[in-house]
Design an enzyme around this catalytic site. Sequence first.
Site, PDB file in Angstrom:
ATOM      1  N   HIS A  99      36.831  33.031  34.773  1.00 21.41           N
ATOM      2  CA  HIS A  99      37.509  34.320  34.972  1.00 21.41           C
ATOM      3  C   HIS A  99      36.761  35.162  35.989  1.00 21.41           C
ATOM      4  CE1 HIS A  99      34.723  34.675  31.569  1.00 21.41           C
ATOM      5  NE2 HIS A  99      34.502  35.918  31.961  1.00 21.41           N
ATOM      6  N   HIS A 101      36.200  39.079  37.096  1.00 16.46           N
ATOM      7  CA  HIS A 101      36.367  40.479  36.703  1.00 16.46           C
ATOM      8  C   HIS A 101      36.635  41.301  37.971  1.00 16.46           C
ATOM      9  CE1 HIS A 101      34.092  40.199  32.740  1.00 16.46           C
ATOM     10  NE2 HIS A 101      33.615  39.138  33.349  1.00 16.46           N
TER      11      HIS A 101
HETATM   12  P1  5GP Z   1      32.123  37.232  30.573  1.00 19.96           P
HETATM   13  O1  5GP Z   1      30.876  37.863  30.031  1.00 19.96           O
HETATM   14  O2  5GP Z   1      32.404  35.904  29.931  1.00 19.96           O
HETATM   15  O3  5GP Z   1      32.122  37.175  32.076  1.00 19.96           O
HETATM   16  O4  5GP Z   1      33.296  38.228  30.198  1.00 19.96           O
HETATM   17  C1  5GP Z   1      34.229  38.000  29.197  1.00 19.96           C
HETATM   18  C2  5GP Z   1      35.146  39.211  29.160  1.00 19.96           C
HETATM   19  O5  5GP Z   1      36.261  38.907  28.353  1.00 19.96           O
HETATM   20  C3  5GP Z   1      34.486  40.476  28.562  1.00 19.96           C
HETATM   21  O6  5GP Z   1      34.510  41.516  29.531  1.00 19.96           O
HETATM   22  C4  5GP Z   1      35.347  40.780  27.344  1.00 19.96           C
HETATM   23  O7  5GP Z   1      35.537  42.163  27.133  1.00 19.96           O
HETATM   24  C5  5GP Z   1      36.642  40.065  27.669  1.00 19.96           C
HETATM   25  N1  5GP Z   1      37.364  39.636  26.486  1.00 19.96           N
HETATM   26  C6  5GP Z   1      36.868  38.927  25.443  1.00 19.96           C
HETATM   27  N2  5GP Z   1      37.829  38.686  24.545  1.00 19.96           N
HETATM   28  C7  5GP Z   1      38.969  39.249  25.028  1.00 19.96           C
HETATM   29  C8  5GP Z   1      40.312  39.334  24.533  1.00 19.96           C
HETATM   30  O8  5GP Z   1      40.650  38.845  23.459  1.00 19.96           O
HETATM   31  N3  5GP Z   1      41.198  39.980  25.307  1.00 19.96           N
HETATM   32  C9  5GP Z   1      40.866  40.536  26.510  1.00 19.96           C
HETATM   33  N4  5GP Z   1      41.838  41.163  27.192  1.00 19.96           N
HETATM   34  N5  5GP Z   1      39.618  40.480  27.005  1.00 19.96           N
HETATM   35  C10 5GP Z   1      38.676  39.846  26.268  1.00 19.96           C
END
Ligand code: 5GP
Length: 139
Positions: A99, A101
């Site tokens: 993903h 951001h």
């Molecule tokens: P990472 O740290 O893996 O780059 O970011 C994961 C992101 O996914 C976090 O910013 C978190 O808030 C988001 N996230 C986790 N679970 C969910 C969810 O169920 N729905 C949405 N919309 N975002 C999520």
Amino acid sequence: MADTIFSKILRGEIPCHKVYEDDLVLAFLDIGPLSEGHTLVIPKAEKATLAELDDESAAAIGRVLPRLCRALVEVTGVKEYNVLQNNGAGAHQAVFHVHFHIIPKPDRDQGLGIKWPARSLDGDEGKALAEKVRAALGD
Ligand code: 5GP
């Protein structure tokens, strides 16, 4: 790859605030935003890290990222933003489905905070390292 929360979102088993979708990509608002408009852009292909992603999915994400950034700038009124993509737990990845951001940066206290412990690049080491990477790429 193991099922993640994003697999469930892709299958419609849990809801999201969708902002964009095509055959290869889905984008939706982050549930824990660092600032208003914090958006996640994911490939529909279930891969944990960017290095595992196929070229077609990567290209589809690359094609839509600038459009999403423009829309978020327009809607939030915030002109500055970061695009962040974490790979691996040590690199702050919490959901093991690729993903990107998009995080608006309205001011010092909101949005992404970054620690940037820059060192200097030695000329000989840089030359040798760039050669190795070119070789790994097969160029
Ligand atoms: P990472 O740290 O893996 O780059 O970011 C994961 C992101 O996914 C976090 O910013 C978190 O808030 C988001 N996230 C986790 N679970 C969910 C969810 O169920 N729905 C949405 N919309 N975002 C999520």
